[in-house]
Design a protein around this motif. Structure first.
Motif, PDB file in Angstrom:
ATOM      1  N   THR A   1       0.850  -1.088  -0.103  1.00  0.00           N
ATOM      2  CA  THR A   1      -0.147   0.108   0.061  1.00  0.00           C
ATOM      3  C   THR A   1       0.962   1.346  -0.032  1.00  0.00           C
ATOM      4  OG1 THR A   1       0.028   0.046   2.594  1.00  0.00           O
ATOM      5  CG2 THR A   1      -1.762  -1.162   1.230  1.00  0.00           C
ATOM      6  N   VAL A   2       0.388   2.375  -0.673  1.00  0.00           N
ATOM      7  CA  VAL A   2       1.081   3.551  -0.682  1.00  0.00           C
ATOM      8  C   VAL A   2      -0.010   4.806  -0.460  1.00  0.00           C
ATOM      9  CG1 VAL A   2       2.497   5.203  -2.186  1.00  0.00           C
ATOM     10  CG2 VAL A   2       2.853   2.841  -2.523  1.00  0.00           C
ATOM     11  N   CYS A   3       0.189   5.461   0.703  1.00  0.00           N
ATOM     12  CA  CYS A   3      -0.714   6.541   0.965  1.00  0.00           C
ATOM     13  C   CYS A   3       0.238   7.749   1.561  1.00  0.00           C
ATOM     14  CB  CYS A   3      -1.499   5.874   1.911  1.00  0.00           C
ATOM     15  SG  CYS A   3      -1.165   5.514   3.434  1.00  0.00           S
ATOM     16  N   GLY A   4      -0.323   9.013   1.360  1.00  0.00           N
ATOM     17  CA  GLY A   4       0.109   9.995   1.744  1.00  0.00           C
ATOM     18  C   GLY A   4      -0.341  10.322   3.401  1.00  0.00           C
TER      19      GLY A   4
ATOM     20  N   ARG B   1       3.944 -14.529   0.893  1.00  0.00           N
ATOM     21  CA  ARG B   1       2.935 -13.728   0.626  1.00  0.00           C
ATOM     22  C   ARG B   1       1.402 -14.345   1.062  1.00  0.00           C
ATOM     23  NH1 ARG B   1       5.195 -12.518  -5.344  1.00  0.00           N
ATOM     24  NH2 ARG B   1       7.065 -11.417  -4.776  1.00  0.00           N
ATOM     25  N   ILE B   2       1.610 -15.569   1.131  1.00  0.00           N
ATOM     26  CA  ILE B   2       0.293 -16.473   1.259  1.00  0.00           C
ATOM     27  C   ILE B   2      -0.467 -15.836   2.797  1.00  0.00           C
ATOM     28  CG2 ILE B   2      -0.757 -18.480   2.116  1.00  0.00           C
ATOM     29  CD1 ILE B   2       1.442 -19.818   0.345  1.00  0.00           C
ATOM     30  N   GLY B   3      -1.474 -15.572   2.688  1.00  0.00           N
ATOM     31  CA  GLY B   3      -2.178 -15.019   3.966  1.00  0.00           C
ATOM     32  C   GLY B   3      -1.965 -13.294   4.056  1.00  0.00           C
ATOM     33  N   ARG B   4      -1.410 -12.825   3.146  1.00  0.00           N
ATOM     34  CA  ARG B   4      -1.175 -11.479   3.402  1.00  0.00           C
ATOM     35  C   ARG B   4      -2.211 -10.764   2.144  1.00  0.00           C
ATOM     36  NH1 ARG B   4       1.086  -9.713   7.625  1.00  0.00           N
ATOM     37  NH2 ARG B   4       3.028 -10.804   8.086  1.00  0.00           N
TER      38      ARG B   4
ATOM     39  N   LEU C   1      -5.005  -1.985   4.219  1.00  0.00           N
ATOM     40  CA  LEU C   1      -3.791  -1.957   5.027  1.00  0.00           C
ATOM     41  C   LEU C   1      -3.489  -3.089   5.969  1.00  0.00           C
ATOM     42  CD1 LEU C   1      -4.321   1.961   6.038  1.00  0.00           C
ATOM     43  CD2 LEU C   1      -2.574   1.069   4.660  1.00  0.00           C
ATOM     44  N   SER C   2      -4.546  -3.753   6.450  1.00  0.00           N
ATOM     45  CA  SER C   2      -4.415  -4.995   7.377  1.00  0.00           C
ATOM     46  C   SER C   2      -3.848  -6.220   6.694  1.00  0.00           C
ATOM     47  CB  SER C   2      -5.498  -5.294   8.172  1.00  0.00           C
ATOM     48  OG  SER C   2      -6.645  -4.713   7.850  1.00  0.00           O
ATOM     49  N   LEU C   3      -4.094  -6.002   5.271  1.00  0.00           N
ATOM     50  CA  LEU C   3      -3.699  -7.217   4.340  1.00  0.00           C
ATOM     51  C   LEU C   3      -2.412  -6.996   3.710  1.00  0.00           C
ATOM     52  CD1 LEU C   3      -7.089  -7.666   2.449  1.00  0.00           C
ATOM     53  CD2 LEU C   3      -6.070  -9.304   4.112  1.00  0.00           C
ATOM     54  N   ALA C   4      -1.792  -5.765   3.982  1.00  0.00           N
ATOM     55  CA  ALA C   4      -0.461  -5.323   3.089  1.00  0.00           C
ATOM     56  C   ALA C   4       0.547  -6.066   3.763  1.00  0.00           C
ATOM     57  CB  ALA C   4      -0.215  -3.850   3.248  1.00  0.00           C
TER      58      ALA C   4
ATOM     59  N   GLY D   1       2.848  -5.829   8.661  1.00  0.00           N
ATOM     60  CA  GLY D   1       3.690  -5.485   7.655  1.00  0.00           C
ATOM     61  C   GLY D   1       4.610  -4.179   7.882  1.00  0.00           C
ATOM     62  N   PRO D   2       5.652  -4.183   7.445  1.00  0.00           N
ATOM     63  CA  PRO D   2       6.763  -3.242   7.983  1.00  0.00           C
ATOM     64  C   PRO D   2       6.319  -1.653   7.315  1.00  0.00           C
ATOM     65  CG  PRO D   2       7.839  -4.518   6.152  1.00  0.00           C
ATOM     66  CD  PRO D   2       6.559  -5.121   6.664  1.00  0.00           C
ATOM     67  N   VAL D   3       6.572  -0.865   7.953  1.00  0.00           N
ATOM     68  CA  VAL D   3       6.184   0.634   7.318  1.00  0.00           C
ATOM     69  C   VAL D   3       7.278   1.118   6.970  1.00  0.00           C
ATOM     70  CG1 VAL D   3       5.242   2.868   7.834  1.00  0.00           C
ATOM     71  CG2 VAL D   3       4.358   0.793   8.872  1.00  0.00           C
TER      72      VAL D   3
END
Length: 405
Positions: free
Chosen positions: A153-156, A402-405, A282-285, A316-318
């Motif tokens: 995900t990419v967000c400002g 990536r499984i489960g993401r 975001l929770s899946l990223a 997931g890391p930020v």
């Protein structure tokens, strides 16, 4: 007439048909045995001469078949070669492998841990090919097991910091550097600019998918999305400001499942602050990229955005991207570092001429700006997973992670 309307629109390349089966064999004997063993299953067995490296070169330019047969004979680094093959394959491929190693440990590594559907060691026989490979080929019209792919995900941290610019050009750079299939999903349903930056027009398919998930299947996705290149697929909307959009909770999940079966990496451009649908994404990223501007508000909002992400499901890391660094009237990098408590992961310099010009022309800035390409390179490496020692990881290792993401 608006600039966006006056700008030339790129013609999306036509999506080539996906073949059901393709095999690569290193010698005449292997080719003949594969053809004989599968003669009762398929009418025509397309076989090309060459081993796994030939398959990698071919699939960098072509669509992945539904079932792929590769030959590991003569390959000194089979695990590394399989990892390189995974990078150029669509995630839903069924991979059948033949090679010279006959020990049970190697077989278990490939079929249990590395995502290979079946492995046959040489010498091959017509009976063994029919018995082991035949059922997999016979069922190739069925949907293969879903391996999933990486969602990024990419967000400002606030509007207007250039997050869409980062998302679009990151997706392009990852597709180019990995030769993998990348999906770009723009969830700015009203006034999104990802399609405009790529010189493309989007359909009403994204809204339909979010509001009516029961209508969405692989064919729907194929028609609703548009190809920005042979390796990058865009799904975006252009709804009017007055549109009352009512996405269902399962809509975005269904959509991401289909994209993950189609693409190795899915980059999602998210609006901020996130609503329920965006929080779900975001929770899946697997990785979450936050973009900020070089000012005091950017530093403040980044702290708040990190706190928000920490309260969501998923770990997931930020990654932080400081955009427009060095722009007139903004804080210098050392002051931003002090305010953030450390350097951002990626620093993109201010490009006041290249980026607006590229957006107005509907041409990705990455194609004309070496500075932008260089600045995004570390982020593309992180997202694409193409690090120098990637070959030490398993076949489809990136996909299995990536499984489960």
């Amino acid at each position: 007439m608006a600039i966006a309307d006056a700008a030339p629109r790129a013609t999306a390349p036509a999506m080539p048909e996906r073949v059901a089966l393709l095999a690569f064999a290193t010698d005449d004997e292997t080719e003949a045995t594969l053809r004989a063993g599968l003669s009762d299953t398929v009418e025509a067995m397309p076989v090309r001469r060459g081993g796994i490296r030939a398959a990698i070169r071919a699939l960098e330019r072509e669509r992945t078949p539904r079932v792929l047969v590769v030959d590991l004979c003569g390959e000194g680094d089979p695990i590394g070669a399989l990892d390189a093959l995974a990078a150029v394959c669509e995630p839903d491929v069924t991979l059948l492998v033949t090679g010279e190693q006959s020990d049970i440990g190697f077989y278990r590594d490939l079929t249990r841990d590395l995502g290979v559907a079946e492995y046959l060691h040489k010498p091959l026989t017509r009976e063994s090919v029919a018995r082991v490979f035949g059922p997999r080929v016979a069922g190739m019209a069925e949907a293969p097991a879903h391996r999933g792919s990486r969602i990024v995900t990419v967000c400002g941290v606030r509007g207007g910091v250039g997050a869409t610019t980062i998302a679009v050009n990151l997706a392009l750079q990852v597709a180019e550097t990995t030769h993998g299939h990348v999906g770009l999903l723009d969830l700015h349903l009203r006034g999104g600019t990802a399609a405009m930056m790529l010189g493309l027009r989007c359909s009403a398919g994204l809204r339909v998918a979010l509001e009516n998930p029961d209508r969405v299947d692989a064919l729907f996705l194929e028609r609703a999305s548009v190809l920005a290149s042979d390796r990058l697929r865009l799904l975006a909307a252009d709804e009017p400001p007055e549109a009352e959009i009512a996405p269902k909770p399962e809509g975005v999940t269904r959509l991401l499942d289909l994209l993950r079966a189609r693409c190795s990496i899915v980059v999602v451009d998210l609006p901020y602050p996130p609503g329920p649908m965006e929080r779900q994404v975001l929770s899946l990223a697997r990785q979450r990229v936050l973009v900020l501007g070089p000012d005091l508000a950017g530093a403040r909002d980044l702290v708040a955005a990190r706190k928000l992400l920490a309260g969501l499901q998923g770990n997931g890391p930020v990654l932080t991207v400081l955009n427009r660094a060095g722009a007139p009237g903004t804080l210098p990098l050392n002051m931003m570092q002090e305010g953030l408590g450390g350097l951002p992961d990626v620093v993109v310099p201010d490009l006041p001429k290249q980026l607006p010009r590229a957006a107005n022309l509907g041409r990705p800035a990455l194609h004309d700006s070496a500075a932008l390409r260089k600045a995004l390179a570390p982020l593309a490496l992180e997202v694409g997973g193409t690090r120098p020692h990637a070959a030490s990881r398993s076949w489809l290792g990136r996909l299995r992670e990536r499984i489960g993401r």
